[in-house]
Scaffold this active site. Structure first.
Site, PDB file in Angstrom:
ATOM      1  N   CYS A 245      -0.152   7.083   0.584  1.00 24.77           N
ATOM      2  CA  CYS A 245      -1.313   6.173   0.600  1.00 24.77           C
ATOM      3  C   CYS A 245      -1.390   5.490   1.961  1.00 24.77           C
ATOM      4  O   CYS A 245      -1.420   4.255   2.061  1.00 24.77           O
ATOM      5  CB  CYS A 245      -1.213   5.155  -0.517  1.00 24.77           C
ATOM      6  SG  CYS A 245      -0.872   5.851  -2.140  1.00 24.77           S
ATOM      7  N   ALA A 246      -1.409   6.264   3.033  1.00 30.35           N
ATOM      8  CA  ALA A 246      -1.198   5.757   4.387  1.00 30.35           C
ATOM      9  C   ALA A 246      -2.397   5.058   5.013  1.00 30.35           C
ATOM     10  O   ALA A 246      -2.222   4.221   5.900  1.00 30.35           O
ATOM     11  CB  ALA A 246      -0.774   6.914   5.305  1.00 30.35           C
ATOM     12  N   PRO A 248      -5.280   2.606   6.152  1.00 25.82           N
ATOM     13  CA  PRO A 248      -5.845   3.091   7.420  1.00 25.82           C
ATOM     14  C   PRO A 248      -4.825   3.375   8.520  1.00 25.82           C
ATOM     15  O   PRO A 248      -5.207   3.663   9.649  1.00 25.82           O
ATOM     16  CB  PRO A 248      -6.761   1.935   7.839  1.00 25.82           C
ATOM     17  CG  PRO A 248      -6.074   0.719   7.309  1.00 25.82           C
ATOM     18  CD  PRO A 248      -5.446   1.139   6.000  1.00 25.82           C
ATOM     19  N   GLY A 250      -1.897   1.359   9.470  1.00 20.70           N
ATOM     20  CA  GLY A 250      -1.138   0.289  10.107  1.00 20.70           C
ATOM     21  C   GLY A 250       0.357   0.442   9.921  1.00 20.70           C
ATOM     22  O   GLY A 250       1.140   0.280  10.869  1.00 20.70           O
ATOM     23  N   LYS A 251       0.783   0.748   8.711  1.00 21.34           N
ATOM     24  CA  LYS A 251       2.208   0.884   8.440  1.00 21.34           C
ATOM     25  C   LYS A 251       2.768   2.156   9.072  1.00 21.34           C
ATOM     26  O   LYS A 251       3.910   2.170   9.558  1.00 21.34           O
ATOM     27  CB  LYS A 251       2.463   0.841   6.932  1.00 21.34           C
ATOM     28  CG  LYS A 251       2.078  -0.495   6.294  1.00 21.34           C
ATOM     29  CD  LYS A 251       2.331  -0.492   4.797  1.00 21.34           C
ATOM     30  CE  LYS A 251       1.962  -1.837   4.160  1.00 21.34           C
ATOM     31  NZ  LYS A 251       0.500  -2.062   4.165  1.00 21.34           N
ATOM     32  N   ASP A 267      -2.812  10.643   2.372  1.00 24.31           N
ATOM     33  CA  ASP A 267      -3.820   9.822   1.701  1.00 24.31           C
ATOM     34  C   ASP A 267      -4.759  10.730   0.931  1.00 24.31           C
ATOM     35  O   ASP A 267      -5.072  11.852   1.377  1.00 24.31           O
ATOM     36  CB  ASP A 267      -4.614   8.967   2.693  1.00 24.31           C
ATOM     37  CG  ASP A 267      -5.256   7.763   1.997  1.00 24.31           C
ATOM     38  OD1 ASP A 267      -4.597   6.707   1.936  1.00 24.31           O
ATOM     39  OD2 ASP A 267      -6.385   7.897   1.498  1.00 24.31           O
ATOM     40  N   ASP A 312       3.255   2.662  -0.795  1.00 27.03           N
ATOM     41  CA  ASP A 312       2.335   1.519  -0.762  1.00 27.03           C
ATOM     42  C   ASP A 312       1.199   1.849  -1.729  1.00 27.03           C
ATOM     43  O   ASP A 312       0.156   2.358  -1.340  1.00 27.03           O
ATOM     44  CB  ASP A 312       1.826   1.322   0.665  1.00 27.03           C
ATOM     45  CG  ASP A 312       1.001   0.065   0.824  1.00 27.03           C
ATOM     46  OD1 ASP A 312       0.933  -0.725  -0.140  1.00 27.03           O
ATOM     47  OD2 ASP A 312       0.420  -0.135   1.904  1.00 27.03           O
ATOM     48  N   CYS A 365       0.131  -5.010  -2.534  1.00 18.32           N
ATOM     49  CA  CYS A 365      -0.448  -6.269  -2.055  1.00 18.32           C
ATOM     50  C   CYS A 365      -0.946  -7.058  -3.261  1.00 18.32           C
ATOM     51  O   CYS A 365      -1.977  -7.718  -3.207  1.00 18.32           O
ATOM     52  CB  CYS A 365      -1.558  -6.033  -1.030  1.00 18.32           C
ATOM     53  SG  CYS A 365      -2.896  -4.971  -1.590  1.00 18.32           S
TER      54      CYS A 365
END
Length: 418
Positions: A245-246, A248, A250-251, A267, A312, A365
């Protein structure tokens, strides 16, 4: 101002009918021609959604009977927000809203409501303070859930969720350090302070391309709480890593900034996956991009196990509602159970891809237990023989990072395959 009010009212009406804000707002912004106008519209829409519970209570108190004209209702909420929370001249707010309301009774009602608000503000604030959904501007079920799960912290969580989100950057450790970048920001007239090992938060938001070194990949926009992910995953040079689930990206970028790893960025959304490529290109970093569903690895996995996995997972996003204020009004209580079920399936699928001795960082989150510690406890109960939970450093000893003035809300759990 009248056009801004009408566009904002239309956006609120569409969002509360069920369309996500990130789909509605870009269409509205196309009708404006200057950065100042677009910024003002964005502020009004986001701010009105953050404070919608209070705006609803005020409007109900100012009306003799329920309003049968929904468009006029949204216009009045927008004007109430402007009068209460912006520096726009009150006379201009009222005049333009009354004009935008139209003719006849609509015009008269708009004028009466807005002028009465100015006269009775203190009394209206007392009325709102007695209604939890108005005082905290969250749905009643959401407030009750936080009270049950965080009996000592629920008020602080709700207060933080009404704040304007911080504008935080991640300094690319391959290209510089926090101290030197803070000096550059100060020289550029952009005061900021450090909020994490690689994080700096500006006193006010600025266009990203005006940031020193942004276009050259020296910094990225990323919340200080989100920056814990790559640090906790702690991927080492040469390891095979999956960022599930990469988008956009950032991680993914942070993982690659910290170590030369063989990274697969996955993704399910090919369009969003293109944003991962754009972000990595700006950072001058490389990864293998895969379009696929993390819950169904048979369609994309090559059979080689990963040393580290960042899971994530999709969630309620209850920890980032100040950045996405439509979420709290569009979510329903049974959505949480649906997210939890989806997360369990994804966690099981990804666990099978992890090498023995490897670690998986489960991340959301969210601030709701079913998606966080409850999810991890259930997973460990199913995997008594092959999983253990690793300790986390302060301030994450229980995995929860609750929203405050410096970061959003997140949850992390580091799991090792034994």
């Amino acid at each position: 101002m009248r056009k801004l009010q009408q566009l904002a009212a239309g956006a609120l009406e569409e969002v509360l009918a069920g369309t996500a804000l990130h789909q509605v707002l870009p269409r509205c912004l196309q009708h404006l021609h200057t950065p100042g106008e677009r910024g003002a519209l964005q502020d009004i829409v986001y701010g009105s959604l953050r404070q919608l519970g209070r705006l609803d209570a005020w409007l109900a108190a100012l009306l003799d009977r329920p309003l049968t004209d929904p468009q006029l209702g949204w216009l009045l909420r927008v004007a109430l927000y402007q009068l209460a929370y912006t520096r726009a001249p009150a006379h201009a707010v009222v005049h333009n809203a009354v004009t935008a309301a139209g003719q006849g009774w609509r015009r008269g009602l708009a004028n009466a409501v807005l002028r009465n608000f100015q006269r009775c503000r203190a009394e209206l604030d007392k009325i709102a303070a007695d209604q939890p959904s108005a005082r905290w501007s969250h749905p009643d079920w959401w407030i009750a859930k936080l009270q049950a799960e965080y009996p000592d912290q629920w008020q602080g969580i709700l207060e933080a969720s009404l704040l304007h989100p911080p504008f935080t950057l991640r300094v690319n450790c391959r290209r510089g350090d926090v101290a030197s970048y803070l000096r550059r920001l100060n020289e550029a007239g952009m005061p900021a302070h450090q909020t994490g090992p690689d994080a700096v938060t500006l006193d006010r938001a600025v266009p990203v391309h005006s940031l020193p070194g942004f276009d050259q990949g020296e910094v990225s926009v990323q919340d200080a709480g989100a920056q814990w992910a790559a640090r906790l995953l702690d991927a080492q040079a040469g390891e095979r890593v999956l960022d599930a689930c990469a988008a956009p990206g950032g991680k993914s970028g942070h993982i690659l900034e910290r170590a030369d790893v063989d990274l697969c960025a996955l993704d399910v959304d090919a369009v969003r996956l293109a944003r991962v490529r754009e972000n990595l290109d700006r950072l001058q970093l490389q990864a293998t991009l895969l379009a696929g569903d993390a819950a169904q690895p048979a369609a994309w996995w090559d059979g080689r196990p990963f040393d580290r996995i960042l899971a994530d997972v999709p969630c309620s996003a209850s920890g980032v509602v100040r950045r996405n204020p439509d979420i709290k009004w569009l979510r329903r209580p049974d959505d949480i159970a649906q997210f939890s079920a989806q997360q369990a399936v994804m966690l099981e699928a990804l666990w099978r891809l992890l090498a023995r001795g490897g670690t998986l960082l489960y991340a959301t989150c969210s601030i709701f237990d079913e998606e966080n510690d409850g999810q991890v406890r259930a997973f460990l109960a199913r995997h008594i023989k092959d999983a253990e939970r690793c300790p986390l450093p302060q301030p994450l000893t229980d995995g929860a990072l609750l929203p405050d003035a410096e970061h959003d809300g997140f949850f992390y759990a580091l799991l090792r395959k034994t």
